[in-house]
Motif scaffolding. Structure first.
Motif, PDB file in Angstrom:
ATOM      1  N   LEU A 114     -50.890  21.656 -27.799  1.00  0.00           N
ATOM      2  CA  LEU A 114     -51.653  20.805 -28.515  1.00  0.00           C
ATOM      3  C   LEU A 114     -52.598  21.368 -29.539  1.00  0.00           C
ATOM      4  CD1 LEU A 114     -52.644  18.522 -25.632  1.00  0.00           C
ATOM      5  CD2 LEU A 114     -51.243  17.972 -27.685  1.00  0.00           C
ATOM      6  N   LYS A 115     -53.080  22.709 -29.101  1.00  0.00           N
ATOM      7  CA  LYS A 115     -53.873  23.426 -29.857  1.00  0.00           C
ATOM      8  C   LYS A 115     -53.349  23.915 -31.235  1.00  0.00           C
ATOM      9  CE  LYS A 115     -57.557  24.417 -26.950  1.00  0.00           C
ATOM     10  NZ  LYS A 115     -58.445  25.298 -25.997  1.00  0.00           N
ATOM     11  N   GLU A 116     -51.823  24.352 -31.066  1.00  0.00           N
ATOM     12  CA  GLU A 116     -50.986  24.794 -32.201  1.00  0.00           C
ATOM     13  C   GLU A 116     -50.804  23.578 -33.018  1.00  0.00           C
ATOM     14  OE1 GLU A 116     -48.415  28.250 -30.007  1.00  0.00           O
ATOM     15  OE2 GLU A 116     -47.282  26.312 -30.428  1.00  0.00           O
ATOM     16  N   LEU A 117     -50.161  22.515 -32.372  1.00  0.00           N
ATOM     17  CA  LEU A 117     -49.933  21.315 -33.514  1.00  0.00           C
ATOM     18  C   LEU A 117     -51.219  20.701 -34.046  1.00  0.00           C
ATOM     19  CD1 LEU A 117     -47.814  19.075 -30.597  1.00  0.00           C
ATOM     20  CD2 LEU A 117     -47.351  20.933 -32.025  1.00  0.00           C
ATOM     21  N   TYR A 118     -52.425  20.860 -33.648  1.00  0.00           N
ATOM     22  CA  TYR A 118     -53.706  20.618 -34.348  1.00  0.00           C
ATOM     23  C   TYR A 118     -53.672  21.385 -35.619  1.00  0.00           C
ATOM     24  CZ  TYR A 118     -58.340  18.884 -34.922  1.00  0.00           C
ATOM     25  OH  TYR A 118     -59.611  18.332 -35.505  1.00  0.00           O
ATOM     26  N   LYS A 119     -53.244  22.524 -35.576  1.00  0.00           N
ATOM     27  CA  LYS A 119     -53.381  23.278 -36.787  1.00  0.00           C
ATOM     28  C   LYS A 119     -52.141  23.254 -37.865  1.00  0.00           C
ATOM     29  CE  LYS A 119     -54.468  27.029 -34.283  1.00  0.00           C
ATOM     30  NZ  LYS A 119     -54.690  28.270 -33.772  1.00  0.00           N
ATOM     31  N   ASP A 120     -51.012  22.707 -37.233  1.00  0.00           N
ATOM     32  CA  ASP A 120     -49.989  22.544 -38.072  1.00  0.00           C
ATOM     33  C   ASP A 120     -49.961  21.592 -39.187  1.00  0.00           C
ATOM     34  OD1 ASP A 120     -47.246  21.602 -38.662  1.00  0.00           O
ATOM     35  OD2 ASP A 120     -46.583  22.622 -36.957  1.00  0.00           O
ATOM     36  N   PRO A 121     -49.942  21.916 -40.329  1.00  0.00           N
ATOM     37  CA  PRO A 121     -49.819  20.848 -41.477  1.00  0.00           C
ATOM     38  C   PRO A 121     -49.018  19.797 -41.380  1.00  0.00           C
ATOM     39  CG  PRO A 121     -48.273  22.925 -42.116  1.00  0.00           C
ATOM     40  CD  PRO A 121     -49.042  23.259 -40.998  1.00  0.00           C
ATOM     41  N   VAL A 167     -57.195  12.675 -34.304  1.00  0.00           N
ATOM     42  CA  VAL A 167     -57.717  11.743 -33.100  1.00  0.00           C
ATOM     43  C   VAL A 167     -57.129  12.105 -31.693  1.00  0.00           C
ATOM     44  CG1 VAL A 167     -58.521   9.603 -32.624  1.00  0.00           C
ATOM     45  CG2 VAL A 167     -58.838  10.453 -34.990  1.00  0.00           C
ATOM     46  N   GLU A 168     -55.816  11.692 -32.085  1.00  0.00           N
ATOM     47  CA  GLU A 168     -54.976  11.460 -30.826  1.00  0.00           C
ATOM     48  C   GLU A 168     -54.984  13.106 -30.030  1.00  0.00           C
ATOM     49  OE1 GLU A 168     -54.216   9.073 -29.072  1.00  0.00           O
ATOM     50  OE2 GLU A 168     -54.790   7.554 -30.487  1.00  0.00           O
ATOM     51  N   ILE A 169     -54.507  13.990 -30.792  1.00  0.00           N
ATOM     52  CA  ILE A 169     -54.661  15.310 -29.945  1.00  0.00           C
ATOM     53  C   ILE A 169     -55.905  15.792 -29.497  1.00  0.00           C
ATOM     54  CG2 ILE A 169     -54.270  17.952 -30.551  1.00  0.00           C
ATOM     55  CD1 ILE A 169     -52.240  17.087 -32.855  1.00  0.00           C
ATOM     56  N   LYS A 170     -57.147  15.358 -30.230  1.00  0.00           N
ATOM     57  CA  LYS A 170     -58.418  15.735 -29.840  1.00  0.00           C
ATOM     58  C   LYS A 170     -58.413  14.851 -28.311  1.00  0.00           C
ATOM     59  CE  LYS A 170     -61.014  15.900 -33.609  1.00  0.00           C
ATOM     60  NZ  LYS A 170     -62.149  15.896 -34.402  1.00  0.00           N
ATOM     61  N   LYS A 171     -58.137  13.779 -28.462  1.00  0.00           N
ATOM     62  CA  LYS A 171     -58.458  12.854 -27.217  1.00  0.00           C
ATOM     63  C   LYS A 171     -57.664  13.236 -25.998  1.00  0.00           C
ATOM     64  CE  LYS A 171     -59.086   8.523 -27.690  1.00  0.00           C
ATOM     65  NZ  LYS A 171     -58.794   6.955 -28.037  1.00  0.00           N
ATOM     66  N   MET A 172     -56.329  13.670 -26.326  1.00  0.00           N
ATOM     67  CA  MET A 172     -55.598  14.290 -25.256  1.00  0.00           C
ATOM     68  C   MET A 172     -56.080  15.450 -24.592  1.00  0.00           C
ATOM     69  SD  MET A 172     -51.290  14.747 -24.888  1.00  0.00           S
ATOM     70  CE  MET A 172     -50.987  12.996 -24.568  1.00  0.00           C
ATOM     71  N   LEU A 173     -56.614  15.984 -25.436  1.00  0.00           N
ATOM     72  CA  LEU A 173     -57.374  17.543 -25.133  1.00  0.00           C
ATOM     73  C   LEU A 173     -58.503  17.269 -24.201  1.00  0.00           C
ATOM     74  CD1 LEU A 173     -56.867  19.857 -28.068  1.00  0.00           C
ATOM     75  CD2 LEU A 173     -55.984  20.263 -25.764  1.00  0.00           C
ATOM     76  N   LYS A 174     -59.179  16.253 -24.668  1.00  0.00           N
ATOM     77  CA  LYS A 174     -60.344  15.790 -23.817  1.00  0.00           C
ATOM     78  C   LYS A 174     -60.112  15.233 -22.415  1.00  0.00           C
ATOM     79  CE  LYS A 174     -64.734  13.094 -24.456  1.00  0.00           C
ATOM     80  NZ  LYS A 174     -65.045  11.835 -25.056  1.00  0.00           N
ATOM     81  N   ILE A 175     -59.275  14.288 -22.470  1.00  0.00           N
ATOM     82  CA  ILE A 175     -58.935  13.561 -21.013  1.00  0.00           C
ATOM     83  C   ILE A 175     -57.972  14.570 -20.167  1.00  0.00           C
ATOM     84  CG2 ILE A 175     -58.954  11.165 -22.143  1.00  0.00           C
ATOM     85  CD1 ILE A 175     -56.079  10.845 -22.120  1.00  0.00           C
ATOM     86  N   GLY A 176     -57.488  15.499 -20.775  1.00  0.00           N
ATOM     87  CA  GLY A 176     -56.736  16.419 -20.163  1.00  0.00           C
ATOM     88  C   GLY A 176     -55.456  15.941 -19.291  1.00  0.00           C
ATOM     89  N   LYS A 177     -55.080  14.834 -19.916  1.00  0.00           N
ATOM     90  CA  LYS A 177     -53.793  14.225 -19.328  1.00  0.00           C
ATOM     91  C   LYS A 177     -52.596  14.036 -20.146  1.00  0.00           C
ATOM     92  CE  LYS A 177     -56.797  11.876 -15.938  1.00  0.00           C
ATOM     93  NZ  LYS A 177     -57.758  10.670 -15.615  1.00  0.00           N
ATOM     94  N   LYS A 178     -51.489  13.899 -19.632  1.00  0.00           N
ATOM     95  CA  LYS A 178     -50.228  13.528 -20.278  1.00  0.00           C
ATOM     96  C   LYS A 178     -49.516  12.315 -19.612  1.00  0.00           C
ATOM     97  CE  LYS A 178     -47.752  17.213 -18.230  1.00  0.00           C
ATOM     98  NZ  LYS A 178     -46.743  18.533 -18.425  1.00  0.00           N
ATOM     99  N   ALA A 179     -48.599  11.477 -20.077  1.00  0.00           N
ATOM    100  CA  ALA A 179     -47.942  10.477 -19.616  1.00  0.00           C
ATOM    101  C   ALA A 179     -46.548  10.163 -20.041  1.00  0.00           C
ATOM    102  CB  ALA A 179     -48.779   9.246 -19.686  1.00  0.00           C
TER     103      ALA A 179
END
Lengths: 358, 358
Positions: free
Chosen positions: B305-312, B321-333
């Motif tokens: 996720l952190k890699e994707l955050y930096k990806d152009p 917003v969504e990547i940050k939120k997923m990192l914050k809740i720490g969950k996937k579905a």
């Protein structure tokens, strides 16, 4: 002859009856003031036996008792009853669910599963207790089956399908293959190959015309739907089935699971195994005779070959000789390696020679 | 409008011309007594640039020189010329070969490859040097593409195919999809899903009728043929493409590679990327809003996720917003987790709400 639709409806009725009677037995027990219990045939190794006559693994006659009088077994029985109820709904509405969906559905129940592994096992418990397949209960595998190319006409619901008129990748065997009718065909045999690379080679070189055959692209380990399809074309249509896999222990065993079933699925092998199917893939002798490009056997290949040598499914002289020879030369080869002699060689020379030698 | 057959023939002519001119240039050099050399555009990281206008990665204008005057490069040029010659034969006869077959074919040549990795790279060299795709050269991927269900009519050679009349698993996109004509359709959009489990759910719940859509089952990372198909239905037929994947970094990126291409294939992204396709899959917001069953993010998920955050490719506010939120809740579905609310929920409630929110 009854149509496949009637056949499918009968199987559905049977499934609903069996599911209902599971619940009825528990209610009866309660009414009679006895502690409800369910007999579950054992799937332990000691109860899996190789049946020499049928030529596949079957379950022996040992079983376990699950009783509501045993605190440890209450949750298991509860899960089974919930799942049986869910499956009854599926079968009655003609729907299906994947094992994954089944697991998530249980998140909405009062009684849940720790993980999907646990719900899968309860699914197998239900299969073996009721003596019907998971597919009959509406629980489908996630993955599709093999690709089929050649002159066969199928009927799926009201749609007629000819597997030579569906594009170059052919007809995909769906998880619900049991409800598909085999309407008509104009072939003499079925040749299954391990990879889609070889499938496309066979289609491109007109192997379906040259050998008057269906071509089946297994995509590695054959899905349950693929195994049902091969069994049905062999037994319902009387077509001989040949499996042309790579020359390594994994290719051998993909073929053998089609032929003689797996130990893990001993309780449903009678629905899946095609004991008359024949291995026509690359052997150690082929590697030598055709001077094929090879890779050296890895440690894990050697280990696996030694396991196969001791496996009752490989007790034919043919396998004994070929496994020993492969261990001796220390090499394996893929079917696509025949391309060394040109792309056409496998269809123009190799397969005809293998068919002649049968 | 030219038919797809003419289009395919034109592409073949172009491929043969380009392959021929590669050899001609070498012969010319020899005739002029200069040392033959080939310009190969660089595929190194520093030459892969994100094109803001086109919205996918492209190659920059740096290139390397391969010269027969350099001892180290002689073998490489020899391999390229042999392969070009083989491909010319393929294209002229209308045949194809897998990369695996190509590798084995080379075993019959005077100049060979150490392993398949080496022959694959020479294949890419040829692709990038000639500026055409591997498929144009007759070199096909091993695997088939996605499954397609819904009211579209295709023409493959002389066979007309309707993807609603091919059984429940639909039409399989073959590696030769570029030669298939998109004849006619009666849909408003295309919805692609990550798994075949979800594909079958969509078919079973009549999603193709409810949303007047094609349903595409990606089977994980989309094959090149699938990406070509999605690009063609989007650009040739003008159909919006939505990608409904799992809510985790892998699901995000399967979608993003369809939308914006991959860095590794920068030289062919103009043939593969569909920049107008939209992600409609499970987001971190969905996980919260729908109270979905989840799994905790693993270390590798967090890293990704952190890699994707930096990806152009993920520079839109939506992704930030969504990547940050997923990192914050720490969950996937997973998408199938909507089954918690019943099997129909995903089609009856979730997808309509997502489409409305667009």
């Amino acid at each position: 002859m009854t149509s496949r639709k009637e056949h499918a409806l009968k199987r559905r009725d049977l499934a609903v009856n069996k599911l209902t009677s599971l619940g009825d037995r528990i209610i009866d027990d309660v009414a009679k003031q006895t502690v409800p219990a369910i007999r579950v045939p054992s799937r332990g190794t000691s109860n899996i036996v190789y049946d020499e006559d049928r030529r596949y693994y079957v379950l022996g006659d040992r079983y376990g008792q699950r009783s509501l009088g045993n605190v440890k077994q209450i949750k298991k029985i509860g899960q089974m009853v919930y799942m049986a109820n869910f499956c009854k709904g599926l079968v009655q509405t003609g729907k299906t669910a994947t094992l994954r969906e089944m697991y998530y559905v249980s998140e909405g129940w009062d009684i849940d599963f720790g993980d999907q592994q646990e719900s899968n096992i309860v699914g197998e418990d239900l299969e073996v207790t009721l003596g019907i397949t998971r597919e009959d209960l509406g629980l489908m595998p996630e993955e599709d089956g093999a690709s089929v190319y050649g002159d066969i006409t199928l009927k799926d619901d009201d749609v007629e399908i000819n597997a030579m008129r569906m594009g170059k990748s052919g007809y995909t065997i769906s998880p619900t293959i049991d409800e598909v009718e085999l309407l008509d065909h104009n072939v003499e045999r079925v040749i299954a190959v391990e990879t889609m690379g070889m499938f496309h080679r066979m289609v491109q070189e007109n192997a379906y015309k040259k050998f008057n055959t269906l071509i089946v692209g297994l995509k590695g380990q054959a899905a349950r739907a693929t195994r049902r399809f091969l069994k049905r074309v062999n037994e319902e249509l009387g077509l001989p089935v040949y499996i042309c896999n790579d020359g390594d222990p994994w290719g051998f065993h993909i073929a053998m699971v089609i032929i003689s079933g797996s130990a893990k699925l001993a309780h449903v092998n009678h629905e899946l195994a095609t004991p008359n199917a024949k291995f026509l893939g690359v052997t150690a002798s082929d590697i030598v005779n055709y001077d094929l490009p090879t890779d050296p056997l890895k440690d894990i290949d050697v280990l696996r070959l030694k396991e196969l040598y001791k496996d009752p499914r490989y007790r034919d002289e043919f396998w004994k000789v070929e496994i020993k020879k492969m261990l001796k030369i220390g090499k394996k080869a893929e079917q696509q390696s025949f391309s060394k002699y040109g792309l056409e060689y496998v269809v123009d020379t190799y397969i005809p020679e293998k068919l002649d030698a049968l």
